[in-house]
Design an enzyme around this catalytic site. Sequence first.
Site, PDB file in Angstrom:
ATOM      1  N   ARG A 110       0.909  -1.325  -0.042  1.00 58.56           N
ATOM      2  CA  ARG A 110       0.372  -0.627   0.160  1.00 58.56           C
ATOM      3  C   ARG A 110       0.856   1.283   0.206  1.00 58.56           C
ATOM      4  O   ARG A 110       1.617   1.010   0.730  1.00 58.56           O
ATOM      5  CB  ARG A 110      -0.559  -0.162   1.203  1.00 58.56           C
ATOM      6  CG  ARG A 110      -1.695   1.426   1.506  1.00 58.56           C
ATOM      7  CD  ARG A 110      -2.955   1.265   2.120  1.00 58.56           C
ATOM      8  NE  ARG A 110      -3.720   0.143   2.026  1.00 58.56           N
ATOM      9  CZ  ARG A 110      -4.596   0.442   2.641  1.00 58.56           C
ATOM     10  NH1 ARG A 110      -5.374   1.332   3.844  1.00 58.56           N
ATOM     11  NH2 ARG A 110      -6.525  -0.049   1.902  1.00 58.56           N
ATOM     12  N   HIS A 137      -7.205   0.395  -6.647  1.00 55.60           N
ATOM     13  CA  HIS A 137      -7.634  -0.081  -5.572  1.00 55.60           C
ATOM     14  C   HIS A 137      -8.414  -1.458  -6.461  1.00 55.60           C
ATOM     15  O   HIS A 137      -9.311  -1.973  -6.105  1.00 55.60           O
ATOM     16  CB  HIS A 137      -8.517   0.235  -4.323  1.00 55.60           C
ATOM     17  CG  HIS A 137      -8.309  -0.451  -3.329  1.00 55.60           C
ATOM     18  ND1 HIS A 137      -7.668  -1.806  -3.260  1.00 55.60           N
ATOM     19  CD2 HIS A 137      -8.894   0.310  -2.282  1.00 55.60           C
ATOM     20  CE1 HIS A 137      -7.852  -1.629  -1.538  1.00 55.60           C
ATOM     21  NE2 HIS A 137      -8.353  -0.943  -1.083  1.00 55.60           N
ATOM     22  N   GLN A 140      -9.624  -4.495  -3.620  1.00 60.74           N
ATOM     23  CA  GLN A 140     -11.763  -3.862  -3.267  1.00 60.74           C
ATOM     24  C   GLN A 140     -12.184  -3.853  -5.106  1.00 60.74           C
ATOM     25  O   GLN A 140     -13.557  -4.394  -4.392  1.00 60.74           O
ATOM     26  CB  GLN A 140     -11.574  -1.459  -2.965  1.00 60.74           C
ATOM     27  CG  GLN A 140     -12.733  -0.947  -3.322  1.00 60.74           C
ATOM     28  CD  GLN A 140     -12.827  -1.963  -1.893  1.00 60.74           C
ATOM     29  OE1 GLN A 140     -12.606  -1.580  -0.894  1.00 60.74           O
ATOM     30  NE2 GLN A 140     -14.611  -2.294  -1.397  1.00 60.74           N
ATOM     31  N   ASP A 233     -17.023   7.204  -1.977  1.00 62.76           N
ATOM     32  CA  ASP A 233     -16.026   6.965  -1.293  1.00 62.76           C
ATOM     33  C   ASP A 233     -15.574   8.408  -0.538  1.00 62.76           C
ATOM     34  O   ASP A 233     -16.306   9.196  -0.894  1.00 62.76           O
ATOM     35  CB  ASP A 233     -14.590   6.879  -2.039  1.00 62.76           C
ATOM     36  CG  ASP A 233     -14.070   6.523  -1.578  1.00 62.76           C
ATOM     37  OD1 ASP A 233     -13.696   5.976  -0.464  1.00 62.76           O
ATOM     38  OD2 ASP A 233     -12.752   6.381  -2.413  1.00 62.76           O
ATOM     39  N   CYS A 273     -16.426   1.885   0.354  1.00 62.65           N
ATOM     40  CA  CYS A 273     -15.536   1.164   0.193  1.00 62.65           C
ATOM     41  C   CYS A 273     -14.940   0.401   1.911  1.00 62.65           C
ATOM     42  O   CYS A 273     -14.363  -0.218   2.447  1.00 62.65           O
ATOM     43  CB  CYS A 273     -14.229   1.351  -0.060  1.00 62.65           C
ATOM     44  SG  CYS A 273     -13.866   3.075  -0.254  1.00 62.65           S
ATOM     45  N   ARG A 301     -14.353  -8.836   0.873  1.00 67.44           N
ATOM     46  CA  ARG A 301     -13.452  -8.878   0.597  1.00 67.44           C
ATOM     47  C   ARG A 301     -11.665  -9.505   1.169  1.00 67.44           C
ATOM     48  O   ARG A 301     -11.015 -10.134   0.111  1.00 67.44           O
ATOM     49  CB  ARG A 301     -12.311  -7.181   1.038  1.00 67.44           C
ATOM     50  CG  ARG A 301     -13.060  -6.095   1.212  1.00 67.44           C
ATOM     51  CD  ARG A 301     -12.697  -5.169  -0.243  1.00 67.44           C
ATOM     52  NE  ARG A 301     -11.106  -5.433   0.176  1.00 67.44           N
ATOM     53  CZ  ARG A 301     -10.204  -4.631   0.241  1.00 67.44           C
ATOM     54  NH1 ARG A 301     -10.311  -3.186   0.531  1.00 67.44           N
ATOM     55  NH2 ARG A 301      -8.606  -4.611   0.385  1.00 67.44           N
TER      56      ARG A 301
HETATM   57  N1   CP Z   1     -11.083  -0.191   1.875  1.00 63.85           N
HETATM   58  C1   CP Z   1      -9.864  -0.389   2.431  1.00 63.85           C
HETATM   59  O1   CP Z   1      -9.115  -0.453   1.955  1.00 63.85           O
HETATM   60  O2   CP Z   1     -10.231  -0.339   3.684  1.00 63.85           O
HETATM   61  P1   CP Z   1      -9.033  -0.131   4.396  1.00 63.85           P
HETATM   62  O3   CP Z   1      -8.089   1.111   4.149  1.00 63.85           O
HETATM   63  O4   CP Z   1      -9.453  -0.551   5.626  1.00 63.85           O
HETATM   64  O5   CP Z   1      -7.639  -1.862   4.306  1.00 63.85           O
HETATM   65  N1  NVA Z   2      -9.902   6.522  -2.061  1.00 63.73           N
HETATM   66  C1  NVA Z   2      -9.632   6.312  -0.133  1.00 63.73           C
HETATM   67  C2  NVA Z   2     -10.090   4.691   0.093  1.00 63.73           C
HETATM   68  C3  NVA Z   2      -9.649   4.146   1.633  1.00 63.73           C
HETATM   69  C4  NVA Z   2      -9.520   2.634   1.222  1.00 63.73           C
HETATM   70  C5  NVA Z   2      -7.491   6.577  -0.234  1.00 63.73           C
HETATM   71  O1  NVA Z   2      -7.458   6.850  -0.305  1.00 63.73           O
HETATM   72  O2  NVA Z   2      -8.065   7.266   1.365  1.00 63.73           O
END
Ligand code: CP
Ligand code: NVA
Length: 314
Positions: A110, A137, A140, A233, A273, A301
């Site tokens: 990440r 992502h 997701q 989101d 999400c 997930r």
């Molecule tokens: N939706 C999602 O990726 O959540 P997290 O940031 O908790 O992993």
């Molecule tokens: N768009 C959000 C998604 C989190 C799962 C972010 O990047 O913070």
Amino acid sequence: MYVESLRGRDFLSILDCSRVELESLIKLSFEFKRRYYSGEKIIPILQNKILALIFEKPSTRTRVSLQVAIQQLGGHSLYLSSAELQLARGEPIKDTARVLDRYVDGVAARVYRHESLIELANYSQKPVINALSDREHPLQALADVMTMIEVKKNLKNLKIAFVGDGRDNVVHSLMLAIATLGGKLYIATPKGYDPEISLLKKAYERASESGAEIVIVRDAVEAVDNADVVYTDVWVSMGQESERERRLKDLSAYQVNAELVRYAKKDFIFMHCLPAHRGEEVTDEVIESPNSVVWIQAENRLHTAKAVLASILR
Ligand code: CP
Ligand code: NVA
């Protein structure tokens, strides 16, 4: 049963998978869900496999679903916060990649910059999985599509409305998934927040083959009108905190609230999400309503993570 063609491959973008591969991953995810509830003995398909998770940002769902998924499949995981790696002291990604490569069977990362993932993948012999970047992502999107099929049965007949930040990582991957698999996706977003142009072009290319429709509109009501799915989101993604004031102002007309969802079909589903910011992109009333499927979506997930890990790491 596993998606053979994905074995040993990176998964940085939905574009890394063909239509057939995405369909097979979803099918496999349903099979993992069925087994999860049937109490059938788990086949330790990933026995002795070790997945490293390098996370530059916080995570609940992605981290836990990946770690639980590999453990339930007989393997192990190592959670490595980038702040605790030598990366934090300036060791280059390309060096980290070549070292981890000799210890583990795959890496899920990440990152703030998608380019970091590409560099990691370029220097790793082992597969690299995108656990969220500023651009995409994909894990997701798999759970999103699985949830839509689970609840609404057929993706191709759905009108899906995404309301909010159209340049968001989550909508980028969702757009590419719908473009590949079929369905109608309306993205309601203000000027300056359209999806990244290179990804939009790819989406149009894939849509021309699948028959999907990807439509960008400015008016939230136009997107939500008669929609089967309403998705949003956060307005301020991780890493965008310095833009908070401007984003809240620019996106204020795109809140998913009771007034907006009145335009959707009666049996529409609300998706997010997560994590959600109640009072910003969605109201408490909508996310807590019977139309909300966010907990099923979050659960999926786990099942989709298993499909990805079993196929790639085996
Ligand atoms: N939706 C999602 O990726 O959540 P997290 O940031 O908790 O992993
Ligand atoms: N768009 C959000 C998604 C989190 C799962 C972010 O990047 O913070």
